[in-house]
Design a protein around this motif. Sequence first.
Motif, PDB file in Angstrom:
ATOM      1  N   TYR A  44       0.674  -1.134  -0.138  1.00 24.09           N
ATOM      2  CA  TYR A  44      -0.015  -0.221   0.322  1.00 24.09           C
ATOM      3  C   TYR A  44       0.344   1.384  -0.539  1.00 24.09           C
ATOM      4  O   TYR A  44       1.783   0.952   1.027  1.00 24.09           O
ATOM      5  N   GLU A  46       0.249   5.584  -1.349  1.00 22.02           N
ATOM      6  CA  GLU A  46      -0.601   6.759  -1.287  1.00 22.02           C
ATOM      7  C   GLU A  46      -0.862   6.773  -3.245  1.00 22.02           C
ATOM      8  O   GLU A  46      -1.882   7.421  -4.227  1.00 22.02           O
ATOM      9  N   SER A  47       0.154   6.381  -4.248  1.00 21.70           N
ATOM     10  CA  SER A  47      -0.306   6.466  -5.426  1.00 21.70           C
ATOM     11  C   SER A  47      -1.363   5.547  -5.769  1.00 21.70           C
ATOM     12  O   SER A  47      -1.636   5.356  -6.905  1.00 21.70           O
ATOM     13  N   ILE A  48      -2.036   4.249  -5.180  1.00 23.37           N
ATOM     14  CA  ILE A  48      -3.154   3.294  -5.159  1.00 23.37           C
ATOM     15  C   ILE A  48      -4.767   3.349  -5.849  1.00 23.37           C
ATOM     16  O   ILE A  48      -4.180   4.651  -4.860  1.00 23.37           O
ATOM     17  N   GLU A  49      -4.563   4.214  -6.419  1.00 21.07           N
ATOM     18  CA  GLU A  49      -5.930   4.667  -6.938  1.00 21.07           C
ATOM     19  C   GLU A  49      -7.363   3.879  -5.866  1.00 21.07           C
ATOM     20  O   GLU A  49      -8.292   4.762  -5.969  1.00 21.07           O
ATOM     21  N   ASP A  50      -7.210   2.882  -6.052  1.00 18.92           N
ATOM     22  CA  ASP A  50      -8.552   2.296  -5.476  1.00 18.92           C
ATOM     23  C   ASP A  50      -7.901   1.084  -4.739  1.00 18.92           C
ATOM     24  O   ASP A  50      -7.062  -0.162  -5.083  1.00 18.92           O
ATOM     25  N   ASP A  53      -8.704  -2.746  -5.621  1.00 22.95           N
ATOM     26  CA  ASP A  53      -7.905  -4.006  -6.573  1.00 22.95           C
ATOM     27  C   ASP A  53      -6.650  -4.047  -6.134  1.00 22.95           C
ATOM     28  O   ASP A  53      -6.382  -2.961  -5.062  1.00 22.95           O
ATOM     29  N   CYS A  56      -2.994  -3.263  -4.790  1.00 24.77           N
ATOM     30  CA  CYS A  56      -2.949  -3.261  -3.597  1.00 24.77           C
ATOM     31  C   CYS A  56      -3.867  -4.715  -2.602  1.00 24.77           C
ATOM     32  O   CYS A  56      -4.372  -4.934  -2.615  1.00 24.77           O
TER      33      CYS A  56
END
Length: 129
Positions: A44, A46-50, A53, A56
Amino acid sequence: MSTKISKRVGIVEDSLRVTLPKEYAKFIEEIGVYRGEYFDVYGYDESIEDIEDYPCVIGATKRNRKFYPLFPQEIMIHHDEFLNSIVALDCESGVVYNIDFEERKEIAKSFEEWFEWLKDIEKKAGEEG
């Protein structure tokens, strides 16, 4: 990493209701998600949008708990495409398992041991390719 829980680690632990082993918590804090040339390690940042999915760890774990025999303290950290299985980290013992629909096999005593092994395989694959 200090004894204070980082925001990243807190989000993962709260979402999956586990306490991450120190080695994996350090990975989350310092790296977040490993996006190698040949392999990914779920985590994880902060660049993970969802977060529900891939890549992550939260989404990967929640999705695969429906299909694979994951125990509540286990999280999915990788998909082994060659074996068509998942790699799970037991948050209580720190042991890493390869899990398919029929078998659970211990592949490393710790996240750190497994991650170093994976990076070594990736390095060798890059040298051959």
